[in-house]
Scaffold this motif. Structure first.
Motif, PDB file in Angstrom:
ATOM      1  N   ASP A 258       0.899  -1.129  -0.050  1.00 46.84           N
ATOM      2  CA  ASP A 258      -0.033  -0.114   0.087  1.00 46.84           C
ATOM      3  C   ASP A 258       0.894   1.359  -0.129  1.00 46.84           C
ATOM      4  N   SER A 259       0.436   2.437  -0.465  1.00 47.40           N
ATOM      5  CA  SER A 259       0.954   3.814  -0.225  1.00 47.40           C
ATOM      6  C   SER A 259       1.577   3.979   0.987  1.00 47.40           C
TER       7      SER A 259
ATOM      8  N   HIS B 126       1.067  -0.104  -5.058  1.00 52.35           N
ATOM      9  CA  HIS B 126       0.483   1.220  -5.102  1.00 52.35           C
ATOM     10  C   HIS B 126       1.530   2.133  -5.810  1.00 52.35           C
ATOM     11  N   ALA B 127       1.019   3.034  -6.806  1.00 54.60           N
ATOM     12  CA  ALA B 127       1.801   3.683  -7.652  1.00 54.60           C
ATOM     13  C   ALA B 127       2.531   4.706  -6.749  1.00 54.60           C
ATOM     14  N   GLU B 128       1.957   5.291  -5.780  1.00 55.81           N
ATOM     15  CA  GLU B 128       2.617   6.350  -5.022  1.00 55.81           C
ATOM     16  C   GLU B 128       3.932   5.981  -4.386  1.00 55.81           C
TER      17      GLU B 128
ATOM     18  N   ARG C  37       4.425  -0.770 -16.293  1.00 56.90           N
ATOM     19  CA  ARG C  37       4.945  -0.024 -15.408  1.00 56.90           C
ATOM     20  C   ARG C  37       5.933  -0.624 -14.363  1.00 56.90           C
TER      21      ARG C  37
ATOM     22  N   VAL D 260       1.552  -2.481 -10.923  1.00 56.78           N
ATOM     23  CA  VAL D 260       1.331  -1.245 -10.261  1.00 56.78           C
ATOM     24  C   VAL D 260      -0.196  -0.931 -10.534  1.00 56.78           C
ATOM     25  N   VAL D 261      -0.604  -0.494  -9.231  1.00 58.68           N
ATOM     26  CA  VAL D 261      -2.085  -0.310  -9.280  1.00 58.68           C
ATOM     27  C   VAL D 261      -2.003   1.296  -8.439  1.00 58.68           C
ATOM     28  N   ASP D 262      -3.306   1.802  -8.876  1.00 55.78           N
ATOM     29  CA  ASP D 262      -3.141   3.391  -8.528  1.00 55.78           C
ATOM     30  C   ASP D 262      -3.920   3.626  -7.358  1.00 55.78           C
ATOM     31  N   SER D 263      -4.779   2.498  -6.761  1.00 58.44           N
ATOM     32  CA  SER D 263      -5.282   2.763  -5.507  1.00 58.44           C
ATOM     33  C   SER D 263      -5.431   1.220  -4.893  1.00 58.44           C
TER      34      SER D 263
ATOM     35  N   ASP E 194      -8.359  -0.573  -6.636  1.00 55.87           N
ATOM     36  CA  ASP E 194      -7.790  -1.190  -7.978  1.00 55.87           C
ATOM     37  C   ASP E 194      -7.100  -2.698  -7.597  1.00 55.87           C
TER      38      ASP E 194
END
Length: 414
Positions: A231-232, A263-265, A290, A319-322, A325
């Motif tokens: 997670d972010s 997570h992308a962040e 990604r 990679v996921v944005d949330s 996701d």
């Protein structure tokens, strides 16, 4: 001997076994463990025949690892039986009870299934585990291992049967079915009335066949496409440890991580670290574009990779944005076995645990902990991914049913 005759013999043995005391069953388990250690050289020699055939036949390193027995692994099988002997006996436990308004005393008590058939692949240690957990829970076991492990299984079962008989219980408490023909599987799946429940342990094809073709009730054990979602709000040091352990601690088990979602962040911070660690451990990463952007050594992921249970040094990564996701990805490709999240956010971990549909959810912990021994259950019969009766690692209570015992004093119903 035919499967139906073996099933009938198991049925007869199950009646005596159901009435056995804990002391009698534990004595048998301890003697089984002692004899395995005493006969370890014979068992390893028989196993060498199977391993040589597997190598000649081109089996993968992961499959050979699952098949191979060493004196240490035989000793571990014996330890599993000793641990079972130390566990409480579930048979006779009162699940609930009450005195009704009319004075009747009602008790729901645990009882054995009776005869349990186990169909499994590759791993001969399952033979001792399954025989032991069935015996402790009062069930006779019909074991149908794979042809690839037949010499190993035959040697193990010969030792176990002799020990059971010497301990004063019916030898037919433990029986090995012929693995040289698929006919034995078909007969076992249709032995309704003699066999109470079937438990398949193996790959997706085996489980699908047993679930769809059996007339005997089946407890479905699942394929493990297990995910780790970072997670972010993850602690990167914890995340690195959890991902690497989930993937590399042992490659050939159903609770090994096969998919990684980041997570992308935190991708810029985390992916270079985890890719380096995984690749240094010999793991091939099958990544989306990604992920591939962080290393030329990433193999482009195909559609098949997202649903794969590799059982090898491979992992799919995206990679996921949330968090949502990640949940969507898991719902699409997961197998309901074990899913993990690494995050310092209580909100994120609670949302993940509530919304993931799996037998086990790991929060900041490796997927490799989904295991009967790690959960304190002793040897397990398998990890159930179904939603009826048993789910997750199946220990002794999951190998029992219940019956109601109603005690009156000449009561009649008006």
């Amino acid at each position: 001997m035919s499967v139906l005759q073996q099933a009938a013999d198991a049925r007869a043995a199950s009646f005596d076994l159901a009435a056995a005391t804990r002391a009698e069953k534990d004595a048998a388990l301890l003697l089984m463990a002692e004899r395995l250690v005493q006969r370890a050289d014979d068992i390893v020699a028989a196993n060498a025949v199977d391993v040589d055939k597997a190598r000649t036949g081109g089996s993968t390193d992961a499959m050979i690892d699952r098949l191979t027995l060493t004196p240490q692994r035989v000793a571990a099988m014996a330890d599993g039986l000793r641990q079972l002997a130390a566990l409480p006996d579930p048979v006779g436990d009162v699940v609930r009870g009450s005195t009704l308004a009319n004075g009747l005393e009602l008790r729901q008590v645990r009882v054995p299934f009776g005869v349990v058939g186990i169909i499994y692949e590759g791993r001969p240690n399952v033979t001792a585990d399954a025989a032991g957990i069935c015996l402790k829970s009062g069930n006779a076991a019909l074991l149908r291992g794979s042809s690839s492990a037949y010499s190993s299984n035959a040697a193990i079962v010969a030792v176990l049967r002799k020990a059971v008989a010497d301990a004063g219980l019916p030898a037919d408490t433990v029986q090995l079915l012929d693995a040289t023909s698929r006919d034995s599987v078909k007969e076992l799946m249709r032995a309704r009335g003699l066999v109470d429940v079937l438990i398949p342990r193996g790959g997706a094809a085996l489980i699908k066949t047993v679930v769809e073709e059996s007339t005997v009730p089946v407890i479905e054990t699942g394929v493990g496409n297990c995910h780790v979602y970072v997670d972010s709000d993850a602690d990167l040091e914890k995340a690195l440890a959890v991902v690497v352990n989930s993937k590399t601690q042992r490659l050939s088990t159903c609770n090994t991580a096969e998919s990684l979602l980041v997570h992308a962040e935190i991708a810029d911070s985390f992916l270079p670290l985890v890719l380096e660690e995984l690749m240094a451990a010999g793991v091939t990463v099958h990544g989306d574009p990604r992920v591939a952007a962080y290393s030329d050594d990433v193999v482009p992921a195909t559609a098949e990779d997202w649903g794969a249970e590799y059982l090898s040094a491979d992992i799919a990564a995206a990679v996921v944005d949330s968090l949502d996701d990640a949940l969507d990805h898991i719902r699409r490709y997961g197998t309901g076995h074990t899913e993990a999240i690494v995050s310092e956010s209580v909100t994120a971990t609670q949302r993940f645990a509530a919304r993931v549909d799996a037998a086990a959810v790991m929060v900041n912990a490796s997927t490799r902990f989904t295991d009967g021994g790690e959960f304190g259950f002793g040897a397990e019969i398998g990890i159930s991914t179904q939603k009826l009766h048993a789910r997750g690692p199946m220990g002794l209570p999951e190998l029992t049913s219940t019956k109601y015992v109603v005690t009156g004093n000449g009561h009649t119903r008006p």
